[in-house]
Structures are given as structure tokens and as C-alpha cells.
Design an enzyme around this catalytic site. Structure first.
Site, PDB file in Angstrom:
ATOM      1  N   ASP A 114      21.843  -0.024  11.382  1.00 20.89           N
ATOM      2  CA  ASP A 114      22.218   0.556  12.683  1.00 20.89           C
ATOM      3  C   ASP A 114      23.116   1.776  12.518  1.00 20.89           C
ATOM      4  O   ASP A 114      23.503   2.389  13.508  1.00 20.89           O
ATOM      5  CB  ASP A 114      22.971  -0.482  13.534  1.00 20.89           C
ATOM      6  CG  ASP A 114      24.366  -0.726  12.997  1.00 20.89           C
ATOM      7  OD1 ASP A 114      24.502  -0.954  11.769  1.00 20.89           O
ATOM      8  OD2 ASP A 114      25.328  -0.671  13.780  1.00 20.89           O
ATOM      9  N   GLY A 153      29.444   1.288   9.716  1.00 22.02           N
ATOM     10  CA  GLY A 153      28.746   1.371   8.432  1.00 22.02           C
ATOM     11  C   GLY A 153      29.623   1.791   7.268  1.00 22.02           C
ATOM     12  O   GLY A 153      29.236   1.633   6.117  1.00 22.02           O
ATOM     13  N   SER A 186      25.415  -5.412   3.108  1.00 18.64           N
ATOM     14  CA  SER A 186      26.459  -5.037   4.071  1.00 18.64           C
ATOM     15  C   SER A 186      27.675  -4.419   3.389  1.00 18.64           C
ATOM     16  O   SER A 186      27.997  -4.760   2.260  1.00 18.64           O
ATOM     17  CB  SER A 186      26.898  -6.296   4.825  1.00 18.64           C
ATOM     18  OG  SER A 186      28.092  -6.076   5.528  1.00 18.64           O
ATOM     19  N   ALA A 187      28.363  -3.543   4.115  1.00 20.54           N
ATOM     20  CA  ALA A 187      29.592  -2.933   3.594  1.00 20.54           C
ATOM     21  C   ALA A 187      30.786  -3.866   3.762  1.00 20.54           C
ATOM     22  O   ALA A 187      31.848  -3.640   3.193  1.00 20.54           O
ATOM     23  CB  ALA A 187      29.870  -1.624   4.343  1.00 20.54           C
ATOM     24  N   ASP A 205      21.181  -5.009   7.045  1.00 22.51           N
ATOM     25  CA  ASP A 205      22.594  -4.760   7.271  1.00 22.51           C
ATOM     26  C   ASP A 205      23.067  -5.885   8.194  1.00 22.51           C
ATOM     27  O   ASP A 205      22.240  -6.536   8.854  1.00 22.51           O
ATOM     28  CB  ASP A 205      22.752  -3.381   7.948  1.00 22.51           C
ATOM     29  CG  ASP A 205      24.174  -3.118   8.375  1.00 22.51           C
ATOM     30  OD1 ASP A 205      25.080  -3.365   7.569  1.00 22.51           O
ATOM     31  OD2 ASP A 205      24.377  -2.673   9.527  1.00 22.51           O
ATOM     32  N   LEU A 206      24.363  -6.138   8.230  1.00 17.73           N
ATOM     33  CA  LEU A 206      24.852  -7.252   9.058  1.00 17.73           C
ATOM     34  C   LEU A 206      25.412  -6.762  10.404  1.00 17.73           C
ATOM     35  O   LEU A 206      24.838  -7.029  11.464  1.00 17.73           O
ATOM     36  CB  LEU A 206      25.948  -8.013   8.285  1.00 17.73           C
ATOM     37  CG  LEU A 206      26.623  -9.161   9.033  1.00 17.73           C
ATOM     38  CD1 LEU A 206      25.651 -10.306   9.307  1.00 17.73           C
ATOM     39  CD2 LEU A 206      27.822  -9.682   8.234  1.00 17.73           C
ATOM     40  N   ASP A 207      26.524  -6.013  10.312  1.00 19.49           N
ATOM     41  CA  ASP A 207      27.215  -5.574  11.533  1.00 19.49           C
ATOM     42  C   ASP A 207      26.345  -4.595  12.316  1.00 19.49           C
ATOM     43  O   ASP A 207      25.983  -3.541  11.803  1.00 19.49           O
ATOM     44  CB  ASP A 207      28.544  -4.900  11.169  1.00 19.49           C
ATOM     45  CG  ASP A 207      29.511  -5.864  10.481  1.00 19.49           C
ATOM     46  OD1 ASP A 207      29.608  -7.013  10.932  1.00 19.49           O
ATOM     47  OD2 ASP A 207      30.155  -5.461   9.497  1.00 19.49           O
ATOM     48  N   LYS A 243      28.352   2.812   1.375  1.00 19.35           N
ATOM     49  CA  LYS A 243      27.323   3.603   2.035  1.00 19.35           C
ATOM     50  C   LYS A 243      27.965   4.911   2.500  1.00 19.35           C
ATOM     51  O   LYS A 243      29.123   4.866   2.919  1.00 19.35           O
ATOM     52  CB  LYS A 243      26.763   2.862   3.268  1.00 19.35           C
ATOM     53  CG  LYS A 243      26.108   1.529   2.953  1.00 19.35           C
ATOM     54  CD  LYS A 243      25.785   0.784   4.257  1.00 19.35           C
ATOM     55  CE  LYS A 243      25.326  -0.635   3.966  1.00 19.35           C
ATOM     56  NZ  LYS A 243      25.109  -1.455   5.159  1.00 19.35           N
ATOM     57  N   THR A 247      29.656  -7.003  15.633  1.00 14.64           N
ATOM     58  CA  THR A 247      31.069  -7.164  15.284  1.00 14.64           C
ATOM     59  C   THR A 247      31.858  -5.890  15.562  1.00 14.64           C
ATOM     60  O   THR A 247      33.085  -5.900  15.444  1.00 14.64           O
ATOM     61  CB  THR A 247      31.207  -7.529  13.797  1.00 14.64           C
ATOM     62  OG1 THR A 247      30.307  -6.709  13.082  1.00 14.64           O
ATOM     63  CG2 THR A 247      30.916  -8.990  13.539  1.00 14.64           C
TER      64      THR A 247
HETATM   65  C1  BG6 Z   1      30.543  -2.495   8.083  1.00 18.96           C
HETATM   66  C2  BG6 Z   1      30.990  -2.067   9.462  1.00 18.96           C
HETATM   67  O1  BG6 Z   1      29.486  -3.393   8.181  1.00 18.96           O
HETATM   68  O2  BG6 Z   1      31.620  -3.123   7.391  1.00 18.96           O
HETATM   69  C3  BG6 Z   1      32.201  -1.146   9.338  1.00 18.96           C
HETATM   70  O3  BG6 Z   1      29.932  -1.386  10.121  1.00 18.96           O
HETATM   71  C4  BG6 Z   1      33.303  -1.846   8.552  1.00 18.96           C
HETATM   72  O4  BG6 Z   1      32.644  -0.783  10.617  1.00 18.96           O
HETATM   73  C5  BG6 Z   1      32.764  -2.297   7.193  1.00 18.96           C
HETATM   74  O5  BG6 Z   1      34.402  -0.968   8.362  1.00 18.96           O
HETATM   75  C6  BG6 Z   1      33.791  -3.052   6.367  1.00 18.96           C
HETATM   76  O6  BG6 Z   1      34.049  -4.297   6.964  1.00 18.96           O
HETATM   77  P1  BG6 Z   1      35.178  -5.318   6.503  1.00 18.96           P
HETATM   78  O7  BG6 Z   1      34.782  -6.596   7.185  1.00 18.96           O
HETATM   79  O8  BG6 Z   1      35.109  -5.421   5.011  1.00 18.96           O
HETATM   80  O9  BG6 Z   1      36.482  -4.780   6.960  1.00 18.96           O
HETATM   81 MG    MG Z   2      25.908  -1.844  10.538  1.00 19.06          MG
END
Ligand code: BG6
Ligand code: MG
Length: 219
Positions: A170, A46, A114-115, A9-11, A145, A17
Site C-alpha cells: 500500500d 511503509g 513488512s517493515a 505487506d502488513l500495515d 524499503k 495500523t
Molecule cells: C510499516 C509502517 O509497516 O512499519 C510504517 O507502514 C512503520 O508506518 C513501520 O513506521 C515500522 O513499524 P514498527 O512497528 O516497527 O514501528
Molecule cells: Mg504498508
């Protein structure tokens, strides 16, 4: 030893972030006239951007038109981009670069799961974009997710079966997705929050050097 691969996962795993998402969502909540706390922000970890907005509006007890929602999604992301376009390699979380180096050294492949639709941009900002064998992000999935789709596509990119994949996450939604995908799950962060994970570490510096070797023998 059996072959394994890793899905990160990234964030919250590679970079923090969440603080920037918080500032950007808070700006919207301020405009809408309600309080949005860091505790509230935990609920957004997430989950997709659209779902995050829905949760935020539930917190503020606000109901708006579809058109307004689209408008807020755009303005929140513009605000968020203002923060992430200033990010650099110094924001890579402790242990992440070392872990990628260790995987490279033993020839274990890894992809991103990642989402975030901003994942490619963030990886470029921190100089890690070219390190991943594949990137699955919020643009490549139809279901967010805790649906396992993001990780199942990751397994395809690794050319491995789900059981051969190890997911670093996370967020509770991410651990749920990994479990649903039939993968080995590693929770990064608070052990109580992520108690469903197969393994838990407070951060990536705690991952033992023989962790993957041991997993490959068990698998
Ligand atoms: C996830 C974060 O990685 O990405 C979430 O944990 C976030 O908090 C989601 O809402 C979507 O991110 P983005 O950058 O597409 O707005
Ligand atoms: Mg995350």
C-alpha cells in the site's frame, strides 16, 4: 502453469495500523509542541520506525541528540503497543482472510514482507500468524524499503526466484522495493499514488478470483 508465490505487506494491506501509528506519533509531536496532521502521517507509511522519527522531527523543524532519539523511539513504540495489544481479528481488512483462503485452496504459498518490528505481535493479535509460510519483518532486515532486501529474503523463504513473486503493497516505498527486486507489484489503495505498480486495486476485495491463475500463465 508456472509456480508463483505471494509476499504481503502488513500495515495497510492486511490491517489498518496507520491510525495507531498516527496517534502514537501525534502524542510525541504534541509533547514537542508542533502540529502533526494525518497528511503528515502519509509520509511515514511503509518506512522504518527510525526513518519515521527523522521525518517527524523534520516536520517539526527539531534537532535533537542521538540519545534523545533513542528515548523517543522507545516511548513512541510503548504508546503504539498500547493500541495494538488491543487489536483482534475484527481489524483484519476486508478481503484479506478470503484472499489467504483462496491461495491455500490452490496451493500458492505466501509470506509476510513488512517493515514493522511489531509484525509478529500484530499477526498473533489478529490470529493470522500461523497462516504464513514465513515472516520477514523489521527485525530481519538491515535496509528498509524502498530497498528490496525485505522482499528478496521473502523470495528465499518461498524458495522462488524474484520474477515468480507477487508483492501486495500500500506504500510507494514498497512498490519501489518490489520493482527493484524484479517482482510483480500490486498496489492496494489509491491508484494515482501507487501508479508505478503493475496492477492496482482499491482493496483486497477487488482482486479477481482468477488473478493468480492468470499471472501464473503469463509468468
Ligand atoms: C510499516 C509502517 O509497516 O512499519 C510504517 O507502514 C512503520 O508506518 C513501520 O513506521 C515500522 O513499524 P514498527 O512497528 O516497527 O514501528
Ligand atoms: Mg504498508
Amino acid at each position: 502453469m508456472n509456480k508463483i508465490g505471494v509476499i504481503f505487506d502488513l500495515d495497510g494491506v492486511i490491517v489498518d495500523t496507520a491510525k495507531y501509528h498516527y496517534l502514537a506519533w501525534k502524542e510525541l509531536a504534541d509533547d514537542l509542541g508542533f502540529e502533526f496532521t494525518e497528511e503528515h502521517n502519509e509520509l511515514l507509511k511503509g518506512v522504518s520506525r527510525v526513518r519515521s522519527l527523522e521525518i517527524l522531527l523534520e516536520i517539526g523543524n527539531i534537532s535533537i541528540s542521538e540519545e534523545k532519539k533513542q528515548e523517543y523511539l522507545v516511548s513512541k513504540n510503548e504508546e503504539y503497543l498500547g493500541y495494538i495489544t488491543k487489536m483482534g481479528a475484527d481489524e483484519i481488512l476486508p478481503g484479506a482472510s478470503e484472499l489467504l483462503d483462496a491461495l491455500d485452496n490452490v496451493g500458492i504459498k505466501y509470506v509476510l514482507g513488512s517493515a514493522s518490528k511489531n509484525a509478529p505481535l500484530i499477526l498473533k493479535q489478529i490470529g493470522l500468524f500461523d497462516r504464513f509460510a514465513g515472516i520477514v519483518d523489521g527485525n530481519s532486515v538491515s535496509k528498509a524499503k524502498p530497498d528490496p532486501e525485505v522482499f528478496l529474503i521473502g523470495a528465499e523463504k518461498l524458495n522462488l526466484t524474484p520474477k515468480q513473486c507477487v508483492v501486495f503493497e500500500d506504500a510507494i516505498a514498497g512498490i519501489e522495493a518490489a520493482k527493484d527486486a524484479n517482482m510483480i507489484s500490486v498496489g492496494i489503495g489509491d491508484e494515482n499514488t501507487l501508479k508505478e505498480a503493475d496492477y492496482n486495486f482499491n482493496n483486497l476485495t477487488e482482486v479477481p478470483s482468477d488473478f493468480f491463475e492468470k499471472l501464473a500463465t503469463l509468468n
